[in-house]
Scaffold this active site. Structure first.
Site, short mmCIF file in Angstrom:
data_model
loop_
_atom_site.label_atom_id
_atom_site.label_comp_id
_atom_site.label_asym_id
_atom_site.label_seq_id
_atom_site.Cartn_x
_atom_site.Cartn_y
_atom_site.Cartn_z
N THR A 279 -45.62 13.70 -11.66
CA THR A 279 -44.40 14.51 -11.69
C THR A 279 -43.38 14.04 -10.66
OG1 THR A 279 -45.81 16.37 -12.30
CG2 THR A 279 -43.56 16.90 -11.66
N GLU B 45 -58.84 16.87 -17.91
CA GLU B 45 -58.21 17.74 -16.92
C GLU B 45 -58.02 19.15 -17.48
OE1 GLU B 45 -53.93 17.26 -16.21
OE2 GLU B 45 -54.40 17.04 -14.08
C1 LIG Z 1 -48.96 23.77 -7.07
C2 LIG Z 1 -48.68 22.66 -8.01
C3 LIG Z 1 -49.51 21.56 -8.04
C4 LIG Z 1 -49.22 20.47 -8.87
N1 LIG Z 1 -49.99 19.33 -8.80
C5 LIG Z 1 -49.56 18.20 -9.42
C6 LIG Z 1 -50.18 16.94 -9.18
O1 LIG Z 1 -51.16 16.85 -8.43
N2 LIG Z 1 -49.67 15.84 -9.77
C7 LIG Z 1 -48.59 15.89 -10.59
O2 LIG Z 1 -48.15 14.85 -11.09
N3 LIG Z 1 -47.96 17.08 -10.87
C8 LIG Z 1 -48.42 18.22 -10.29
N4 LIG Z 1 -47.78 19.42 -10.52
C9 LIG Z 1 -46.62 19.44 -11.39
C10 LIG Z 1 -46.83 20.25 -12.65
O3 LIG Z 1 -47.60 19.51 -13.57
C11 LIG Z 1 -45.43 20.62 -13.16
O4 LIG Z 1 -44.88 21.57 -12.25
C12 LIG Z 1 -45.47 21.19 -14.52
O5 LIG Z 1 -45.91 20.23 -15.46
C13 LIG Z 1 -44.09 21.68 -14.94
O6 LIG Z 1 -43.12 20.71 -14.64
P1 LIG Z 1 -41.83 21.11 -13.77
O7 LIG Z 1 -42.28 21.90 -12.60
O8 LIG Z 1 -41.04 19.89 -13.49
O9 LIG Z 1 -41.01 22.06 -14.71
P2 LIG Z 1 -39.85 21.66 -15.72
O10 LIG Z 1 -40.24 20.48 -16.56
O11 LIG Z 1 -38.58 21.58 -14.96
O12 LIG Z 1 -39.84 22.94 -16.65
C14 LIG Z 1 -39.40 24.24 -16.15
C15 LIG Z 1 -39.70 25.27 -17.21
O13 LIG Z 1 -39.02 24.94 -18.42
C16 LIG Z 1 -39.94 24.84 -19.49
N5 LIG Z 1 -39.55 23.73 -20.38
C17 LIG Z 1 -39.18 22.47 -20.03
N6 LIG Z 1 -38.90 21.75 -21.13
C18 LIG Z 1 -39.12 22.55 -22.19
C19 LIG Z 1 -39.03 22.40 -23.61
N7 LIG Z 1 -38.66 21.24 -24.16
N8 LIG Z 1 -39.34 23.45 -24.41
C20 LIG Z 1 -39.72 24.64 -23.86
N9 LIG Z 1 -39.82 24.85 -22.54
C21 LIG Z 1 -39.53 23.83 -21.72
C22 LIG Z 1 -41.30 24.58 -18.88
O14 LIG Z 1 -42.34 25.07 -19.70
C23 LIG Z 1 -41.20 25.34 -17.56
O15 LIG Z 1 -41.58 26.68 -17.76
C24 LIG Z 1 -48.10 20.54 -9.74
C25 LIG Z 1 -47.29 21.69 -9.75
C26 LIG Z 1 -47.56 22.72 -8.89
C27 LIG Z 1 -46.63 23.91 -8.89
#
Ligand SMILES: Cc1cc2nc3c(=O)[nH]c(=O)nc-3n(C[C@H](O)[C@H](O)[C@H](O)COP(=O)(O)OP(=O)(O)OC[C@H]3O[C@@H](n4cnc5c(N)ncnc54)[C@H](O)[C@@H]3O)c2cc1C
Length: 385
Positions: free
Chosen positions: A123, A243
């Site tokens: 991410t 995972e």
């Molecule tokens: C505590 C924590 C630990 C994590 N650990 C890791 C890790 O170890 N390694 C890693 O790589 N990542 C990690 N992550 C990242 C995690 O996988 C992402 O936060 C998650 O996949 C959502 O991505 P984002 O936060 O960028 O949200 P965004 O992509 O910005 O999305 C925000 C919201 O919009 C919604 N959304 C976005 N696009 C669409 C769409 N096309 N249709 C409908 N809804 C949509 C999403 O569902 C979400 O609710 C972690 C996150 C957290 C909070």
């Protein structure tokens, strides 16, 4: 779907270990936002974190169902496997797509717990869920790649020796397909920390050891490229089913913990001269949580069985993760409600577990993206993004 009887001993073994790490232990760490070193060391020593590493590389060579049972029991005991769950599955990318030399180089050390591969750099702040638009680059320079960019939410990076990194090796407009041009590397963070890699912790509502990681001209040996350059997205996707199944199992464990706590309290707490659990308004939400948890548990087992049989389990792994994350969150909310004011008291551990389990409808994949997957890949609806 009933569980294989041969998992009983492993469940017993995890149940025997976890009471050494009671609520007070987790509360102290939660307050200090500290890493559960002793707990991770105990799981490592018992061989639990090496469950999915084949015996020929020094692992326990267990099945996905056994690995899921381990994670479930950890959570059901009130402990938190998030500190180390990735040590169990991140190595899968090396195991499935690495060369024989890379497997020999990394897997035995990971199995022994001497090197931790539990940081997963996918991410990024600007790409979010849209992994294909990530901007971190790895540019070939002689026998190295030079990495520049930034990752966010890279959990456990401060407690990991190695990181599995996804970076762009071919500019998007020059890649041969939409999903090509990304590559996977093993980054040795012990070396990289003095050579352009900076890790900054992110404080979150629960104790999760998550971070942001900055790469400034970090040199990674070309030998650390996993598989074929440009095929990395496919490799990362292939690891996601494991995972999802394991995190779903953790959610099942959490739900079991919340349900047991609530049922026990509802039997004992007397108000208006009778146990609160005698009121249907109190017992029905507990029963509803139990039903939701059991349904999710069956889907987790189905996904794990398909995974073990080497069959496609993308839909089941996603649905298991979705159902289990919803079930644990519903059970958490129910547990607070059942406890009334005491649900908010730190010493009951409920508010801590409530914060911890909230993560799983967002990460590692959010609910909406699972719904999109099922809509598109199972139901044949148009792709929505
Ligand atoms: C505590 C924590 C630990 C994590 N650990 C890791 C890790 O170890 N390694 C890693 O790589 N990542 C990690 N992550 C990242 C995690 O996988 C992402 O936060 C998650 O996949 C959502 O991505 P984002 O936060 O960028 O949200 P965004 O992509 O910005 O999305 C925000 C919201 O919009 C919604 N959304 C976005 N696009 C669409 C769409 N096309 N249709 C409908 N809804 C949509 C999403 O569902 C979400 O609710 C972690 C996150 C957290 C909070």
């Amino acid at each position: 779907m009933t569980e294989a009887a041969d998992l009983a001993p492993i469940r017993e073994a995890v149940r025997a270990l976890c009471p050494n790490f009671p609520g007070e232990y987790w509360r102290r760490l939660d307050r200090e936002r500290a890493y559960p070193e002793e707990f991770v060391a105990a799981l490592t020593k018992a061989g639990f974190l090496a469950a999915l590493i084949p015996e020929e590389y020094g692992g326990s060579g267990l099945t996905m169902n056994a690995a899921a049972a381990i994670m479930e029991e950890i959570q059901a005991s009130g402990c938190n496997g998030a500190a180390c769950h990735a040590q169990m599955y991140t190595m899968g990318t090396v195991l499935r797509h690495g060369s024989t030399e890379q497997k020999r180089r990394y897997l035995p050390g990971i199995a022994r717990g001497e090197s931790r591969l539990q940081a997963f750099g996918v991410t990024e702040p600007t790409s979010g869920t849209d992994t294909l638009s990530l901007r971190t680059t790895a540019t070939r320079d002689g026998d190295h790649y030079v990495v520049n960019g930034q990752k966010v939410w890279t959990s456990r990076a401060e407690h990991s020796d190695l990181m599995l990194l996804l970076a762009r090796t071919t500019p998007r407009e020059q890649a041969k397909s939409r999903t090509a041009g990304l590559s996977v590397f093993i980054v040795d963070m012990r070396e990289a920390k003095n050579n352009g890699l900076t890790i900054r912790p992110i404080r979150t509502m629960m104790n999760h050891a998550t971070t942001e990681v900055f790469f400034e001209n970090v040199r990674v040996p070309a030998d650390n490229l996993i598989g074929v350059e440009g095929d990395g997205f496919r490799y990362i996707l292939s690891g996601m089913n494991a995972e999802r199944i394991l995190i779903a199992a953790e959610c099942i464990g959490d739900a079991k913990w919340f349900i047991a706590k609530a049922a026990s309290y509802a039997r004992e707490r007397v108000v208006f001269g009778r146990p609160i659990g005698q009121n249907q308004g109190v017992q029905f939400p507990i029963a509803r949580s139990y039903i939701g948890m059991r349904a999710a548990e069956l889907m987790v087992r189905e996904a794990a069985a398909l995974y073990e049989a080497g069959k496609d389990c993308g839909a089941e792994a996603n649905m298991a993760k979705h159902l289990a994350a919803e079930a644990s969150w519903a059970a958490a909310d129910m547990c607070v409600q059942t406890h009334g004011g005491f649900g908010f008291a730190e010493e009951f551990d409920i508010e801590r577990k409530f914060r911890e389990t909230r993560l799983y409808t967002v990460a590692p994949i959010s609910t909406n993206l699972i719904l999109s997957y099922v809509a598109e890949h199972v139901l044949g609806l148009p792709r929505s993004y």
